[in-house]
Design an enzyme around this catalytic site. Structure first.
Site, PDB file in Angstrom:
ATOM      1  N   ARG A 113       0.396  -0.975  -0.467  1.00 28.24           N
ATOM      2  CA  ARG A 113       0.104   0.037  -0.008  1.00 28.24           C
ATOM      3  C   ARG A 113       1.198   1.027   0.202  1.00 28.24           C
ATOM      4  NH1 ARG A 113      -5.742  -1.425   2.106  1.00 28.24           N
ATOM      5  NH2 ARG A 113      -5.958   0.603   2.707  1.00 28.24           N
TER       6      ARG A 113
ATOM      7  N   PRO B 254      -5.516  -1.705   7.182  1.00 26.89           N
ATOM      8  CA  PRO B 254      -6.174  -1.037   8.391  1.00 26.89           C
ATOM      9  C   PRO B 254      -7.408  -1.636   9.643  1.00 26.89           C
ATOM     10  CG  PRO B 254      -6.046   0.717   6.589  1.00 26.89           C
ATOM     11  CD  PRO B 254      -5.575  -0.803   5.760  1.00 26.89           C
TER      12      PRO B 254
ATOM     13  N   ARG C  72     -13.718  -1.360  -3.655  1.00 26.36           N
ATOM     14  CA  ARG C  72     -13.965  -0.612  -2.566  1.00 26.36           C
ATOM     15  C   ARG C  72     -14.736  -1.177  -1.814  1.00 26.36           C
ATOM     16  NH1 ARG C  72     -12.542   5.269  -3.139  1.00 26.36           N
ATOM     17  NH2 ARG C  72     -12.773   5.427  -6.176  1.00 26.36           N
ATOM     18  N   VAL C  73     -14.978  -1.465  -0.590  1.00 31.58           N
ATOM     19  CA  VAL C  73     -16.344  -2.509   0.181  1.00 31.58           C
ATOM     20  C   VAL C  73     -17.364  -1.851  -0.625  1.00 31.58           C
ATOM     21  CG1 VAL C  73     -15.656  -0.666   2.111  1.00 31.58           C
ATOM     22  CG2 VAL C  73     -16.270  -3.350   2.310  1.00 31.58           C
ATOM     23  N   VAL C  74     -17.439  -0.544  -0.219  1.00 32.18           N
ATOM     24  CA  VAL C  74     -18.976   0.076  -1.004  1.00 32.18           C
ATOM     25  C   VAL C  74     -19.771  -0.675  -1.707  1.00 32.18           C
ATOM     26  CG1 VAL C  74     -20.525   1.423  -0.291  1.00 32.18           C
ATOM     27  CG2 VAL C  74     -19.363   1.792   1.004  1.00 32.18           C
TER      28      VAL C  74
ATOM     29  N   LYS D 145       0.439  10.191  -0.892  1.00 29.63           N
ATOM     30  CA  LYS D 145       0.373  11.373  -0.348  1.00 29.63           C
ATOM     31  C   LYS D 145       0.457  11.629   0.657  1.00 29.63           C
ATOM     32  CE  LYS D 145      -3.596  10.550  -2.954  1.00 29.63           C
ATOM     33  NZ  LYS D 145      -4.348  11.801  -3.470  1.00 29.63           N
TER      34      LYS D 145
ATOM     35  N   THR E 190     -14.060  -1.840  11.162  1.00 31.41           N
ATOM     36  CA  THR E 190     -15.160  -0.476  10.615  1.00 31.41           C
ATOM     37  C   THR E 190     -13.479  -0.245   9.945  1.00 31.41           C
ATOM     38  OG1 THR E 190     -14.065   0.659  12.960  1.00 31.41           O
ATOM     39  CG2 THR E 190     -15.356  -1.126  13.418  1.00 31.41           C
TER      40      THR E 190
ATOM     41  N   ASN F 281     -12.844   7.898   3.491  1.00 29.62           N
ATOM     42  CA  ASN F 281     -13.645   6.235   2.457  1.00 29.62           C
ATOM     43  C   ASN F 281     -15.306   7.729   1.979  1.00 29.62           C
ATOM     44  OD1 ASN F 281     -12.227   4.552   2.383  1.00 29.62           O
ATOM     45  ND2 ASN F 281     -13.715   3.496   3.861  1.00 29.62           N
TER      46      ASN F 281
ATOM     47  N   TYR G  71       0.805   4.343  -2.499  1.00 34.84           N
ATOM     48  CA  TYR G  71       0.217   5.208  -2.135  1.00 34.84           C
ATOM     49  C   TYR G  71      -0.298   5.793  -0.875  1.00 34.84           C
ATOM     50  CZ  TYR G  71      -4.775   6.920  -1.646  1.00 34.84           C
ATOM     51  OH  TYR G  71      -6.306   7.630  -1.765  1.00 34.84           O
TER      52      TYR G  71
END
Ligand SMILES: NC(=O)c1ccc[n+]([C@@H]2O[C@H](COP(=O)([O-])OP(=O)(O)OC[C@H]3O[C@@H](n4cnc5c(N)ncnc54)[C@H](O)[C@@H]3O)[C@@H](O)[C@H]2O)c1
Length: 318
Positions: free
Chosen positions: A146, A278, A190-192, A153, A214, A178, A149
């Site tokens: 990761r 994470p 991506r999770v959604v 950033k 979470t 997010n 990225y």
């Protein structure tokens, strides 16, 4: 709506998920908007409805190369945001963050333009402090998968603050948590978007680990409000500022809500956790509330309904 003061605005990464919503709002406000994008993850489809507007201009450009345009404000959003995309070509990801920041800061310096950086909660890495305030320096692996990225950033933030200190540029650094909503990519992992697409297709919902980890999810309209407020904030407010929704959900809770809202019969399937994933992430938004008078308003269920409506149109096309 007619703008009180019409500006010339450059949006890099304007064809992407967030960039396209930002362009909508800027065009609607009457500004002259140019977007620069190399279409790595973005799509012209996201902007199709703006192409006939006289105050909107599309430019194919890769931000790792210098750009010369005349503008008053720059929003630097160019960078693939999902792990699937940014790990596809990690060297290019770091180049986009770092060379892209140098090129856009150089442009801002020449024009004395105000510039906003779309930074990320990923600068906090796998945090030991929860929720994360802007004063937390983060726990990032510099050599993991990761890192292209996260460290890209982080370096971009460094460059923004050095240009501010050394060249007195007006900078705005926004740490985006997010965000979800219509025009997310259906296959970006991506999770959604993953959960919604899997639920609509009746496929298994893939949960990494036990699903107890979470995340907090901000609806795109709230996020763009925060971005516009930050750009318009007092010159001495540089950020970094967290913009995200502090409401926290576990992956299991999110999966169950998506199943309910889509009336899907998909089953949950557990897979191993990816490296450096994470365990929890939640913004402390005290600074945004105090400095920008900003807080998110869209509840997760309401935002998910709009996102599901969008994906229903996209998923049937595949
Ligand atoms: N969506 C989120 O939840 C989230 C969270 C944190 C940070 N961000 C940041 O916000 C910005 C936008 O994210 P998004 O979700 O819209 O991602 P996205 O992938 O949908 O959009 C990124 C855009 O940048 C373009 N791009 C990539 N490399 C480029 C390059 N070298 N030159 C020009 N254009 C290039 C892509 O084609 C795409 O249109 C990114 O900088 C991302 O890191 C997003």
């Amino acid at each position: 709506m007619k703008a009180l003061s019409r500006k010339r605005v450059l949006v890099t990464g304007g064809a992407g998920f967030l960039g396209s919503h930002l362009c909508d709002r800027l065009v609607e406000a009457g500004h002259d908007v140019i977007y620069a994008d190399n279409f790595f993850t973005g799509s012209k489809q996201n902007e199709a409805h703006l192409l006939d507007k006289p105050n909107f201009e599309l430019m194919r450009h890769d931000v790792t190369f210098p750009l010369y345009v005349e503008v008053d404000e720059i929003y630097n959003l160019a960078c693939p945001a999902s792990p699937v995309h940014y790990q596809h070509d990690p060297v290019q990801t770091t180049k986009t963050s770092v060379h892209g920041a140098i090129n856009m800061l150089g442009l801002a310096k020449r024009l004395r333009a105000r510039i906003l950086q779309a930074s990320t909660s990923e600068v906090y890495g796998d945090p030991e402090v929860h929720p994360q305030p802007e004063s937390y320096w983060g726990k990032v692996n510099p050599i993991g998968i990761r890192s292209c990225y996260d460290e890209g950033k982080r370096c971009a933030e460094t460059l923004f603050f050095d240009y501010h200190r050394q060249h007195h540029l007006e900078i705005k650094v926004m740490r985006i948590f997010n965000t979800y909503g219509p025009r997310m990519h259906p296959n970006d992992g991506r999770v959604v978007s993953n959960f919604i697409v899997q639920a609509l297709r009746g496929e298994d919902i893939t949960i990494y680990g036990d699903g107890g980890q979470t995340r907090s999810f901000c609806f795109v309209d709230d996020l763009i409000n925060g971005m516009l407020k930050l750009m318009a904030s007092d010159a001495d407010f540089t950020g970094p500022v967290n913009i995200g929704n502090p409401g926290e959900s576990s992956m299991l809770e999110l999966a169950e809500l998506v199943l309910k809202l889509t009336n899907s019969r998909s089953k949950l399937k557990h897979l191993p956790l990816p490296q450096d994933d994470p365990k929890q992430r939640r913004p402390d938004i005290t600074l945004a509330k105090n400095k920008l008078d900003w807080a998110p308003h869209v509840a997760l269920e309401a935002g998910l309904r709009k996102t599901i409506d969008y994906f229903k149109t996209v998923v049937t096309q595949h």
